[in-house]
Write an enzyme that holds these catalytic residues in place. Structure first.
Site, short mmCIF file in Angstrom:
data_model
loop_
_atom_site.label_atom_id
_atom_site.label_comp_id
_atom_site.label_asym_id
_atom_site.label_seq_id
_atom_site.Cartn_x
_atom_site.Cartn_y
_atom_site.Cartn_z
N ARG A 49 -92.85 19.74 -61.89
CA ARG A 49 -93.01 18.76 -60.80
C ARG A 49 -94.12 19.17 -59.84
O ARG A 49 -95.18 18.54 -59.79
CB ARG A 49 -91.65 18.58 -60.08
CG ARG A 49 -91.59 17.41 -59.12
CD ARG A 49 -92.20 17.67 -57.77
NE ARG A 49 -91.64 18.82 -57.08
CZ ARG A 49 -92.16 19.32 -55.97
NH1 ARG A 49 -93.26 18.79 -55.44
NH2 ARG A 49 -91.62 20.39 -55.38
N ASP A 50 -93.95 20.26 -59.10
CA ASP A 50 -94.94 20.67 -58.10
C ASP A 50 -96.25 21.05 -58.79
O ASP A 50 -97.34 20.85 -58.26
CB ASP A 50 -94.40 21.85 -57.29
CG ASP A 50 -94.99 21.95 -55.90
OD1 ASP A 50 -95.91 21.18 -55.58
OD2 ASP A 50 -94.54 22.82 -55.12
N HIS A 62 -89.86 28.58 -50.60
CA HIS A 62 -90.82 27.91 -51.50
C HIS A 62 -92.22 28.30 -51.04
O HIS A 62 -92.74 27.77 -50.07
CB HIS A 62 -90.58 26.39 -51.36
CG HIS A 62 -91.48 25.54 -52.18
ND1 HIS A 62 -91.05 24.84 -53.29
CD2 HIS A 62 -92.79 25.21 -52.05
CE1 HIS A 62 -92.03 24.14 -53.80
NE2 HIS A 62 -93.11 24.34 -53.06
N HIS A 88 -96.35 29.14 -51.52
CA HIS A 88 -97.61 28.92 -52.22
C HIS A 88 -98.49 30.15 -51.98
O HIS A 88 -98.31 30.85 -50.99
CB HIS A 88 -98.29 27.64 -51.72
CG HIS A 88 -97.61 26.38 -52.20
ND1 HIS A 88 -98.22 25.47 -53.02
CD2 HIS A 88 -96.36 25.91 -51.99
CE1 HIS A 88 -97.39 24.47 -53.28
NE2 HIS A 88 -96.24 24.71 -52.67
N CYS A 104 -100.47 20.72 -53.71
CA CYS A 104 -99.81 19.51 -53.22
C CYS A 104 -100.89 18.47 -53.06
O CYS A 104 -101.90 18.72 -52.39
CB CYS A 104 -99.10 19.75 -51.89
SG CYS A 104 -98.33 18.25 -51.25
N ASN A 126 -98.53 27.50 -56.56
CA ASN A 126 -97.24 28.03 -56.10
C ASN A 126 -97.14 29.50 -56.52
O ASN A 126 -97.85 29.95 -57.42
CB ASN A 126 -96.09 27.28 -56.79
CG ASN A 126 -95.94 25.87 -56.31
OD1 ASN A 126 -96.81 25.05 -56.55
ND2 ASN A 126 -94.84 25.59 -55.65
P1 HMG Z 1 -94.98 3.33 -48.69
O1 HMG Z 1 -96.23 2.76 -49.27
O2 HMG Z 1 -94.85 3.41 -47.20
O3 HMG Z 1 -93.71 2.57 -49.29
O4 HMG Z 1 -94.81 4.77 -49.30
P2 HMG Z 1 -92.95 1.26 -48.81
O5 HMG Z 1 -91.53 1.66 -48.55
O6 HMG Z 1 -93.73 0.58 -47.72
O7 HMG Z 1 -93.01 0.36 -50.12
C1 HMG Z 1 -94.24 -0.16 -50.61
C2 HMG Z 1 -94.06 -0.55 -52.08
O8 HMG Z 1 -93.82 0.66 -52.82
C3 HMG Z 1 -92.85 -1.45 -52.37
O9 HMG Z 1 -93.22 -2.28 -53.47
C4 HMG Z 1 -91.79 -0.50 -52.80
O10 HMG Z 1 -90.82 -1.06 -53.66
C5 HMG Z 1 -92.61 0.53 -53.57
P3 HMG Z 1 -93.66 -3.81 -53.26
O11 HMG Z 1 -92.48 -4.45 -52.55
O12 HMG Z 1 -94.90 -3.73 -52.41
O13 HMG Z 1 -93.90 -4.26 -54.67
N1 HMG Z 1 -91.94 1.82 -53.55
C6 HMG Z 1 -91.65 2.56 -54.65
N2 HMG Z 1 -91.86 2.35 -55.96
C7 HMG Z 1 -91.39 3.30 -56.81
N3 HMG Z 1 -90.73 4.41 -56.41
C8 HMG Z 1 -90.52 4.65 -55.12
C9 HMG Z 1 -91.00 3.70 -54.18
N4 HMG Z 1 -90.93 3.64 -52.83
C10 HMG Z 1 -91.51 2.50 -52.47
N5 HMG Z 1 -89.86 5.75 -54.72
C11 HMG Z 1 -93.43 6.61 -50.02
C12 HMG Z 1 -93.72 5.61 -48.90
C13 HMG Z 1 -92.48 7.65 -49.46
C14 HMG Z 1 -92.81 5.86 -51.16
C15 HMG Z 1 -94.77 7.25 -50.47
O14 HMG Z 1 -95.37 7.81 -49.34
C16 HMG Z 1 -94.60 8.32 -51.53
O15 HMG Z 1 -94.27 8.00 -52.65
N6 HMG Z 1 -94.86 9.59 -51.17
C17 HMG Z 1 -94.67 10.69 -52.11
C18 HMG Z 1 -95.75 11.73 -51.96
C19 HMG Z 1 -95.45 12.90 -52.85
O16 HMG Z 1 -94.80 12.79 -53.88
N7 HMG Z 1 -95.96 14.09 -52.47
C20 HMG Z 1 -95.75 15.30 -53.21
C21 HMG Z 1 -94.34 15.82 -53.15
S1 HMG Z 1 -93.99 16.75 -51.66
C22 HMG Z 1 -94.49 18.37 -52.03
O17 HMG Z 1 -95.10 18.60 -53.03
C23 HMG Z 1 -94.05 19.49 -51.12
C24 HMG Z 1 -92.96 20.36 -51.73
O18 HMG Z 1 -93.39 20.95 -52.95
C25 HMG Z 1 -92.57 21.47 -50.77
C26 HMG Z 1 -93.76 22.22 -50.16
O19 HMG Z 1 -94.56 22.79 -50.90
O20 HMG Z 1 -93.83 22.18 -48.94
C27 HMG Z 1 -91.70 19.54 -52.02
MG MG Z 2 -94.76 22.82 -53.07
#
Ligand code: HMG
Ligand code: MG
Length: 311
Positions: free
Chosen positions: A19-20, A216, A218, A249, A258
């Site tokens: 995933r990450d 967690h 990096h 990320c 990581n």
């Molecule tokens: P948004 O654009 O504000 O979403 O994104 P919305 O709620 O306004 O919805 C817009 C459209 O997206 C809608 O569709 C929703 O249905 C659809 P429409 O009505 O326009 O056809 N939608 C989705 N579709 C599929 N799956 C979903 C989903 N949600 C809404 N889940 C949102 C807000 C949170 C969804 C967006 O910002 C997002 O997906 N962000 C994810 C970013 C990400 O994955 N980043 C990496 C992971 S975090 C990380 O790596 C850190 C970690 O490792 C720890 C560390 O290292 O610190 C965990």
């Molecule tokens: Mg991470």
């Protein structure tokens, strides 16, 4: 030599490479290769393998095949056990997708800073809780286990230092929603060992036990393993790591790989701590994945051991 008398006999490694790691690749790894990666990580003895994310596919196209991957894994040798693999879910839409597939473990991911909440979640710091609250409530009603990540716990590329009390406030709020474990993320790898101990102590003082916490790290500044040792000496027994040191990320530009699972396992086994991981099999898996990605693993241990295996 470190004082090993107070260290645990065994720790849990929470593997995030699929995933990450893969969320940060420039290209999209074929879903069949992702499925093989997850299966091989499990076969190498990793107890928990986070498989993918049910986030918006436009935000992270690398993991847009999340549903397909789970279906492929369920149809393969894992069968129903594939539904126990944890997946990232940010909101109710993501939860619906996970529920449709009968998944049982999700992880939400909050931000300790305002800027990263905007960039990673299109939310504000305070509004993120309104997104997570119904997601966690419904997941728990459905009998799911929920983990919560907090990102930018040790520093933020746009905001700089992040006050410890702000991190604790966010982490405590996410935990109180009903998460069974809180994973403290050094998303951009700037933390150092003393800071780790200070943050963990602050969480303890706020009522979270070491067993409620995971770390967690990096490795941007080469501190991940030293930070893991500081957390181990503090009393933490769950460590996130990524096979071969894959990762970063997509919404934190300065985040590099990581903590490599192999580097962590080498240190833990050297301290006489059990992980259940077969390091040789894990190195073979990461070497194979490096071939899929077309570049060598940054992990020192992968390079040292794969060289020895070839010799
Ligand atoms: P948004 O654009 O504000 O979403 O994104 P919305 O709620 O306004 O919805 C817009 C459209 O997206 C809608 O569709 C929703 O249905 C659809 P429409 O009505 O326009 O056809 N939608 C989705 N579709 C599929 N799956 C979903 C989903 N949600 C809404 N889940 C949102 C807000 C949170 C969804 C967006 O910002 C997002 O997906 N962000 C994810 C970013 C990400 O994955 N980043 C990496 C992971 S975090 C990380 O790596 C850190 C970690 O490792 C720890 C560390 O290292 O610190 C965990
Ligand atoms: Mg991470």
């Amino acid at each position: 030599m470190a004082d090993t008398a107070s260290l645990p006999d065994r720790v849990t490694i929470y593997e995030v490479g699929a995933r990450d790691g893969l969320q940060n690749e420039n290209g999209v790894v074929p879903v069949e290769a992702k499925a093989e990666f997850v299966q091989r990580l499990l076969a190498a003895g990793l107890p928990v393998v986070e498989a993918t994310s049910f986030v918006h596919p436009k935000w992270v196209p690398q993991l847009a095949d999340a549903g397909e991957l789970i279906t492929l894994l369920c149809d393969g040798e894992l069968g129903e056990a594939a539904r126990d693999l944890p997946v990232l879910v940010p909101n109710e839409r993501g939860l619906d997708r996970a529920l449709e597939l009968g998944l049982r473990h999700i992880a939400i991911f909050g931000s300790a800073t305002e800027t990263f909440a905007k960039r990673n979640l299109n939310s504000s710091l305070d509004a993120q809780f309104a997104m997570f609250e119904p997601t966690v409530a419904r997941a728990r009603e459905a009998g799911m286990d929920v983990r919560a990540y907090v990102s930018m716990c040790f520093g933020d590329p746009w905001e700089g230092d992040v006050p410890i009390d702000q991190v604790v406030r966010v982490g405590r709020a996410l935990h109180d929603l009903g998460a069974s474990q809180l994973s403290l993320g050094d998303t951009i790898g700037v933390g150092t060992a003393g800071h780790v101990t200070e943050l963990l102590t602050a969480f303890n003082e706020a009522g979270l036990a070491d067993d409620d916490l995971a770390v967690h790290f990096h490795d941007t500044y080469g501190q991940a393993l030293a930070n893991a040792l500081a957390a181990l000496q503090h009393g933490i027994t769950t460590f996130d790591a990524s096979a071969g040191g894959l990762g970063g990320c997509p919404y934190a530009e300065s985040a590099t790989g990581n903590l490599a699972t192999e580097d962590l396992v080498w240190m833990l086994h050297g301290l006489g701590i059990e992980t259940g991981v077969d390091l040789t099999e894990l190195v073979r898996t990461s070497t194979w994945m490096a071939g899929v990605l077309g570049r060598p693993s940054p992990s020192r241990v992968v390079n040292a051991l794969s060289g020895r295996m070839r010799a």
